[in-house]
Design a protein around this motif. Sequence first.
Motif, PDB file in Angstrom:
ATOM      1  N   ASN A  11       0.770  -1.287  -0.103  1.00  0.00           N
ATOM      2  CA  ASN A  11      -0.071   0.103  -0.002  1.00  0.00           C
ATOM      3  C   ASN A  11       0.926   1.195   0.012  1.00  0.00           C
ATOM      4  OD1 ASN A  11      -2.431  -1.414   0.011  1.00  0.00           O
ATOM      5  ND2 ASN A  11      -2.572  -1.537   2.136  1.00  0.00           N
ATOM      6  N   ARG A  12       2.058   1.458   0.349  1.00  0.00           N
ATOM      7  CA  ARG A  12       2.797   2.562   0.553  1.00  0.00           C
ATOM      8  C   ARG A  12       3.253   2.937  -0.858  1.00  0.00           C
ATOM      9  NH1 ARG A  12       8.513   1.474   0.552  1.00  0.00           N
ATOM     10  NH2 ARG A  12       9.126  -0.836   0.962  1.00  0.00           N
ATOM     11  N   PRO A  13       3.479   4.221  -1.037  1.00  0.00           N
ATOM     12  CA  PRO A  13       3.882   4.866  -2.694  1.00  0.00           C
ATOM     13  C   PRO A  13       5.376   4.046  -2.859  1.00  0.00           C
ATOM     14  CG  PRO A  13       4.143   6.444  -0.964  1.00  0.00           C
ATOM     15  CD  PRO A  13       3.523   5.385  -0.210  1.00  0.00           C
ATOM     16  N   THR A  14       5.331   3.877  -4.298  1.00  0.00           N
ATOM     17  CA  THR A  14       6.784   3.472  -4.800  1.00  0.00           C
ATOM     18  C   THR A  14       7.730   4.563  -4.865  1.00  0.00           C
ATOM     19  OG1 THR A  14       5.375   1.801  -6.104  1.00  0.00           O
ATOM     20  CG2 THR A  14       7.638   2.578  -6.862  1.00  0.00           C
ATOM     21  N   ARG A  36       1.350  10.830  -7.029  1.00  0.00           N
ATOM     22  CA  ARG A  36       1.543  11.267  -5.554  1.00  0.00           C
ATOM     23  C   ARG A  36       0.186  11.594  -4.813  1.00  0.00           C
ATOM     24  NH1 ARG A  36       4.751  15.461  -6.391  1.00  0.00           N
ATOM     25  NH2 ARG A  36       3.004  17.096  -6.122  1.00  0.00           N
ATOM     26  N   SER A  37      -0.510  12.233  -5.584  1.00  0.00           N
ATOM     27  CA  SER A  37      -2.097  12.509  -4.861  1.00  0.00           C
ATOM     28  C   SER A  37      -2.712  11.558  -4.591  1.00  0.00           C
ATOM     29  CB  SER A  37      -2.863  13.466  -5.911  1.00  0.00           C
ATOM     30  OG  SER A  37      -3.085  12.759  -6.942  1.00  0.00           O
ATOM     31  N   GLN A  38      -2.488  10.278  -5.337  1.00  0.00           N
ATOM     32  CA  GLN A  38      -3.176   9.085  -5.299  1.00  0.00           C
ATOM     33  C   GLN A  38      -2.412   8.293  -4.059  1.00  0.00           C
ATOM     34  OE1 GLN A  38      -3.336   7.164  -9.029  1.00  0.00           O
ATOM     35  NE2 GLN A  38      -4.253   9.140 -10.046  1.00  0.00           N
ATOM     36  N   GLY A  39      -1.479   8.526  -3.842  1.00  0.00           N
ATOM     37  CA  GLY A  39      -0.558   7.536  -2.720  1.00  0.00           C
ATOM     38  C   GLY A  39      -0.069   6.323  -3.525  1.00  0.00           C
ATOM     39  N   ALA A  41       2.835   6.480  -5.726  1.00  0.00           N
ATOM     40  CA  ALA A  41       4.281   6.955  -5.991  1.00  0.00           C
ATOM     41  C   ALA A  41       4.646   8.168  -5.538  1.00  0.00           C
ATOM     42  CB  ALA A  41       4.368   6.620  -7.495  1.00  0.00           C
ATOM     43  N   GLN A  42       6.039   8.354  -5.335  1.00  0.00           N
ATOM     44  CA  GLN A  42       6.512   9.684  -5.019  1.00  0.00           C
ATOM     45  C   GLN A  42       7.841   9.811  -5.497  1.00  0.00           C
ATOM     46  OE1 GLN A  42       6.620   9.242  -0.789  1.00  0.00           O
ATOM     47  NE2 GLN A  42       8.804   8.514  -0.668  1.00  0.00           N
ATOM     48  N   LEU A  43       8.291  11.093  -5.950  1.00  0.00           N
ATOM     49  CA  LEU A  43       9.494  11.322  -6.288  1.00  0.00           C
ATOM     50  C   LEU A  43      10.682  11.463  -5.383  1.00  0.00           C
ATOM     51  CD1 LEU A  43      11.269  11.641  -9.107  1.00  0.00           C
ATOM     52  CD2 LEU A  43      10.476  13.969  -9.117  1.00  0.00           C
ATOM     53  N   SER A  44      11.363  10.579  -5.147  1.00  0.00           N
ATOM     54  CA  SER A  44      12.446  10.839  -4.177  1.00  0.00           C
ATOM     55  C   SER A  44      13.718  11.693  -4.325  1.00  0.00           C
ATOM     56  CB  SER A  44      12.806   9.357  -3.605  1.00  0.00           C
ATOM     57  OG  SER A  44      13.386   8.471  -4.672  1.00  0.00           O
ATOM     58  N   ASP A 313       2.324   3.878 -14.700  1.00  0.00           N
ATOM     59  CA  ASP A 313       1.454   3.299 -13.716  1.00  0.00           C
ATOM     60  C   ASP A 313       1.665   1.775 -13.667  1.00  0.00           C
ATOM     61  OD1 ASP A 313       0.156   5.688 -13.745  1.00  0.00           O
ATOM     62  OD2 ASP A 313      -1.446   5.028 -14.990  1.00  0.00           O
ATOM     63  N   ILE A 314       1.905   0.893 -14.542  1.00  0.00           N
ATOM     64  CA  ILE A 314       2.303  -0.414 -14.599  1.00  0.00           C
ATOM     65  C   ILE A 314       3.496  -0.650 -13.948  1.00  0.00           C
ATOM     66  CG2 ILE A 314       2.872  -2.447 -16.010  1.00  0.00           C
ATOM     67  CD1 ILE A 314       0.891  -1.459 -17.932  1.00  0.00           C
ATOM     68  N   CYS A 315       4.615  -0.109 -14.170  1.00  0.00           N
ATOM     69  CA  CYS A 315       5.727  -0.149 -13.561  1.00  0.00           C
ATOM     70  C   CYS A 315       6.055   0.248 -12.033  1.00  0.00           C
ATOM     71  CB  CYS A 315       7.160   0.492 -14.197  1.00  0.00           C
ATOM     72  SG  CYS A 315       7.417  -0.018 -16.081  1.00  0.00           S
ATOM     73  N   ALA A 316       5.206   1.209 -11.798  1.00  0.00           N
ATOM     74  CA  ALA A 316       5.341   1.493 -10.223  1.00  0.00           C
ATOM     75  C   ALA A 316       4.673   0.439  -9.397  1.00  0.00           C
ATOM     76  CB  ALA A 316       4.558   2.875 -10.234  1.00  0.00           C
TER      77      ALA A 316
END
Length: 407
Positions: A11-14, A36-39, A41-44, A313-316
Amino acid sequence: MSTDTKASSLNRPTRLVLIGIGGYGHFYIEHIRALRSQGAAQLSAVVDPRSELSPDWPEVQQLGIPVYPTLEAYLAKETPAELAIICSPIPYHADQTCAALAAGMHVLCEKPIAATLADGRRMQAAADARPDLFLEIAYQWSFSRAIQSLKHDILQGELGAPLRLRTRVAWPRDKAYYTRNNWAGCIQTPQGQPVFDSPVSNATAHYLHNMLYLCGPTIAQSARPLRMEAECYRANPIETFDAACCRLTLDNKAELLFYTAHCVDVEDGPHFCFEFENGTVSYSNGTELRAVFKDGSKRSYGKPGDDTMRKLDICAARCRQPSPDICPPAAAMAHTVCVHGFQEVTPHVFKPEQLQIKGEPGASPLTYFPAMNQAMIDAYDAGKLFSENATTWAMPAQSIDLTSIQT
């Protein structure tokens, strides 16, 4: 791992690292914002030696995202992200992909896989050395619901064997396009790195790859091109070419015809017509992808351009939940073989008096060959190359044995 821990992991963002935020990287930034707004993925982190020139630089600064000039600098300071998105210039794809895989990151690498077959093979070897990771090449049409549904039906035999697939795309590109960097239209960069930039390898690469991909024997493979007859033309002052047509013979006996040009003054395409034993699939300028079967029945697959970032989307999601390959190196290398084939063709250079230049005052001028767009339409409709279709200015096609390139 307990059920609760596994669910929490899923469940946590990629965590993502974006390598290259100029040019096409902007579209990744836009989509990552939505994820990011959907939770999801996040850009680190961002890797780009000139990140401050990107229109997205203010947002990156505002969010406090770490920025590094090189992938090596990033890996020396940060815990590697789960997914590396490689959106850098083509000559950097191989080195950055191999380094990202070696560091333990899944990789989504923008198209094409690489400029050379040697680099593509090196990327394949790096992926093979890390079976716990995936490497996908971001030909977005391959990831679209429309193309995936069509390929499923092809593999199920519903359309029968592929016979002849045709695609044409005329996309004007002006002086600003060719001067936006130091490798546009070049055979190699100023540093001597192969790039082979042309409409075939860059802007319209998706549509040649799309035909090869749909003819492949599995979801994650493309067909193998065996022979090429090709013509290349040059209007702009570049090293490679800005218009071309070719006929490819595939290992499954299908024939592919591809027509592409930047030295045109009208945007037209992509258009395609794919003929199979049991029906014909067609598409034109953003319409739905449709099949008409020989029994009179019809089927719509939707619009391939409606979900261009489905690749991310698929890769995340795949970093959380394993799923099968879609466009790994095995599917992308067939296009690279064709790019190499085109490099064996000597481009015909149009004379200055054959060309026209247009552009509003203060705008970047567009150099074009006035007869090109209609020639593409006529040759496409006839299923012939320019030189076979009574085109007075066309040069005879050159024949290339692509099997020798692949050995």
